[in-house]
Design an enzyme around this catalytic site. Sequence first.
Site, PDB file in Angstrom:
ATOM      1  N   ARG A 104       0.413 -13.272   5.378  1.00  0.00           N
ATOM      2  CA  ARG A 104      -0.699 -13.122   6.043  1.00  0.00           C
ATOM      3  C   ARG A 104      -0.886 -14.080   7.464  1.00  0.00           C
ATOM      4  NH1 ARG A 104      -2.061 -11.775   0.518  1.00  0.00           N
ATOM      5  NH2 ARG A 104      -2.814  -9.604   0.516  1.00  0.00           N
TER       6      ARG A 104
ATOM      7  N   ASP B  38      -2.356  -0.640  -4.864  1.00  0.00           N
ATOM      8  CA  ASP B  38      -3.876  -0.314  -5.220  1.00  0.00           C
ATOM      9  C   ASP B  38      -4.277   1.244  -4.797  1.00  0.00           C
ATOM     10  OD1 ASP B  38      -4.585  -3.158  -5.893  1.00  0.00           O
ATOM     11  OD2 ASP B  38      -4.979  -3.459  -3.685  1.00  0.00           O
TER      12      ASP B  38
ATOM     13  N   THR C 165       1.103  -0.375  -0.722  1.00  0.00           N
ATOM     14  CA  THR C 165       0.064  -1.101  -1.581  1.00  0.00           C
ATOM     15  C   THR C 165       0.043  -0.534  -2.977  1.00  0.00           C
ATOM     16  OG1 THR C 165      -2.296  -1.736  -1.875  1.00  0.00           O
ATOM     17  CG2 THR C 165      -1.768   0.001  -0.236  1.00  0.00           C
TER      18      THR C 165
ATOM     19  N   ASP D 216      -5.335   2.389  -2.330  1.00  0.00           N
ATOM     20  CA  ASP D 216      -6.809   2.554  -1.681  1.00  0.00           C
ATOM     21  C   ASP D 216      -6.704   3.048  -0.140  1.00  0.00           C
ATOM     22  OD1 ASP D 216      -5.442   0.173  -0.794  1.00  0.00           O
ATOM     23  OD2 ASP D 216      -7.242  -0.997  -1.133  1.00  0.00           O
TER      24      ASP D 216
ATOM     25  N   ARG E 217      -9.217  -5.223  -6.559  1.00  0.00           N
ATOM     26  CA  ARG E 217     -10.343  -5.825  -6.380  1.00  0.00           C
ATOM     27  C   ARG E 217     -11.495  -4.747  -5.770  1.00  0.00           C
ATOM     28  NH1 ARG E 217      -7.594  -9.855  -3.248  1.00  0.00           N
ATOM     29  NH2 ARG E 217      -6.875 -11.317  -4.569  1.00  0.00           N
TER      30      ARG E 217
ATOM     31  N   ASP F  49      -4.643  -1.531   4.654  1.00  0.00           N
ATOM     32  CA  ASP F  49      -5.571  -1.397   5.680  1.00  0.00           C
ATOM     33  C   ASP F  49      -5.726  -2.742   6.667  1.00  0.00           C
ATOM     34  OD1 ASP F  49      -7.030  -2.864   3.769  1.00  0.00           O
ATOM     35  OD2 ASP F  49      -8.682  -1.763   3.992  1.00  0.00           O
TER      36      ASP F  49
ATOM     37  N   GLY G  34      -0.117  -7.724   1.224  1.00  0.00           N
ATOM     38  CA  GLY G  34       0.580  -7.833  -0.109  1.00  0.00           C
ATOM     39  C   GLY G  34       1.680  -7.067  -0.221  1.00  0.00           C
TER      40      GLY G  34
HETATM   41  P1  ADP Z   1      -3.367  -5.732   3.771  1.00  0.00           P
HETATM   42  O1  ADP Z   1      -2.390  -5.124   4.701  1.00  0.00           O
HETATM   43  O2  ADP Z   1      -2.370  -5.704   2.448  1.00  0.00           O
HETATM   44  O3  ADP Z   1      -4.699  -5.039   3.473  1.00  0.00           O
HETATM   45  P2  ADP Z   1      -4.418  -8.214   4.811  1.00  0.00           P
HETATM   46  O4  ADP Z   1      -5.842  -7.568   4.997  1.00  0.00           O
HETATM   47  O5  ADP Z   1      -4.332  -9.609   4.563  1.00  0.00           O
HETATM   48  O6  ADP Z   1      -3.375  -7.246   4.200  1.00  0.00           O
HETATM   49  O7  ADP Z   1      -3.884  -8.102   6.444  1.00  0.00           O
HETATM   50  C1  ADP Z   1      -2.521  -8.451   6.616  1.00  0.00           C
HETATM   51  C2  ADP Z   1      -2.619  -9.119   8.023  1.00  0.00           C
HETATM   52  O8  ADP Z   1      -2.782  -8.223   9.172  1.00  0.00           O
HETATM   53  C3  ADP Z   1      -3.304 -10.208   8.122  1.00  0.00           C
HETATM   54  O9  ADP Z   1      -2.864 -11.461   7.922  1.00  0.00           O
HETATM   55  C4  ADP Z   1      -3.361 -10.453   9.822  1.00  0.00           C
HETATM   56  O10 ADP Z   1      -2.566 -10.896  10.394  1.00  0.00           O
HETATM   57  C5  ADP Z   1      -3.591  -8.750  10.287  1.00  0.00           C
HETATM   58  N1  ADP Z   1      -4.934  -8.419  10.323  1.00  0.00           N
HETATM   59  C6  ADP Z   1      -5.801  -7.874   9.492  1.00  0.00           C
HETATM   60  N2  ADP Z   1      -6.877  -7.693   9.863  1.00  0.00           N
HETATM   61  C7  ADP Z   1      -6.896  -7.891  11.356  1.00  0.00           C
HETATM   62  C8  ADP Z   1      -7.583  -7.512  12.629  1.00  0.00           C
HETATM   63  N3  ADP Z   1      -9.037  -7.259  12.439  1.00  0.00           N
HETATM   64  N4  ADP Z   1      -7.192  -7.900  13.677  1.00  0.00           N
HETATM   65  C9  ADP Z   1      -5.925  -8.408  13.865  1.00  0.00           C
HETATM   66  N5  ADP Z   1      -5.094  -8.474  12.753  1.00  0.00           N
HETATM   67  C10 ADP Z   1      -5.408  -8.503  11.477  1.00  0.00           C
END
Ligand code: ADP
Length: 319
Positions: free
Chosen positions: A72, A127, A125, A129, A171, A103, A11
């Site tokens: 993503r 959030d 972010t 968080d 969330r 995260d 995000g």
């Molecule tokens: P944020 O970074 O805001 O928490 P996401 O959880 O959507 O956002 O994660 C962003 C991107 O990071 C995902 O679309 C994916 O490409 C990568 N990612 C997330 N978790 C994993 C994982 N366990 N292993 C590899 N890549 C990951």
Amino acid sequence: MKKIGVLTSGGDSPGMNAAIRAVVRKSIFHDMEVYGIYNGYQGLIDGNIKKMEIGSVGDIIQRGGTILYTARSDEFRTEEGREKAIAQLKKFGIEGLIVIGGDGSFRGAEKLTQKGYPCIGVPGTIDNDIPGTDFTIGFDTALNTVIEAIDKIRDTATSHERTYVVEVMGRHAGDLALWAGLADGAESILIPEHADDFEDVIERLKRGKDRGKKHSIIVLAEGVGSGMDFGQRIKDATNLETRVTVLGHTQRGGSPTAADRVLASRLGAKAVDLLLEGKAGRVVGIQNNKLVDHDILEILDEEHQVDFQMYELSKQLSI
Ligand code: ADP
């Protein structure tokens, strides 16, 4: 280290551009080449990569969003996807990576670090968080957007003697709702970390009504439930005229506040310093106004804690 890459992922949040600017300028200051990777990890897989110059990040410190775009990527979650990403890093000669995001993005960064590509995470972010930092990039701006909106809602709530439920983002984390509620003197605040408070809200509304109070603001984090449902339940339980406002994505945009620009500049520059020192798999942060860094795995293992003292204080001040 002579060549590094920077990407934004997950995000978006206001201040990401200021962080990109800091990474690019600090790298060039240290005679390194820096590559912008567009569209997060998906862009890395696809080779959507461009060398950044001093001018590439001119006139962006004040802009919301991210000039590198964000995405993503499900492909990056797979071993094959990450192999493709590594092939691109090799092709461009990129030796280390700075990942600005939340995260989820740090999990991806950890995987690349394990494969021998040192990554540093920069928490971006709204959030707030991410463990290991008092503030994340974008939180202050989102908070100010929320309170500006609630101030306006309060005007009409007063004029019409209504109860307003304002649904804000969050969330899993209640920071935005909690800080906004405290900053705005909300009558009740509902956060995911303390979601069982419906009866308390009703109790407070009834007490307020008996005292002659004619309007109320209730701030609800989206993780607690739908603002619309909540508004209906309040109406049913109290017979007060109730309205609901869902602030939605307005909270993610806008020009970053001074606090976010300064934070992003400091954290972005710190991330470059860590790569130069040969560090890998770290997340930068700020604690007690000092720049810090922690192991990515530690950050991912820990759970963000909302400040319960602040939560209690908000209740004491809105009796
Ligand atoms: P944020 O970074 O805001 O928490 P996401 O959880 O959507 O956002 O994660 C962003 C991107 O990071 C995902 O679309 C994916 O490409 C990568 N990612 C997330 N978790 C994993 C994982 N366990 N292993 C590899 N890549 C990951």
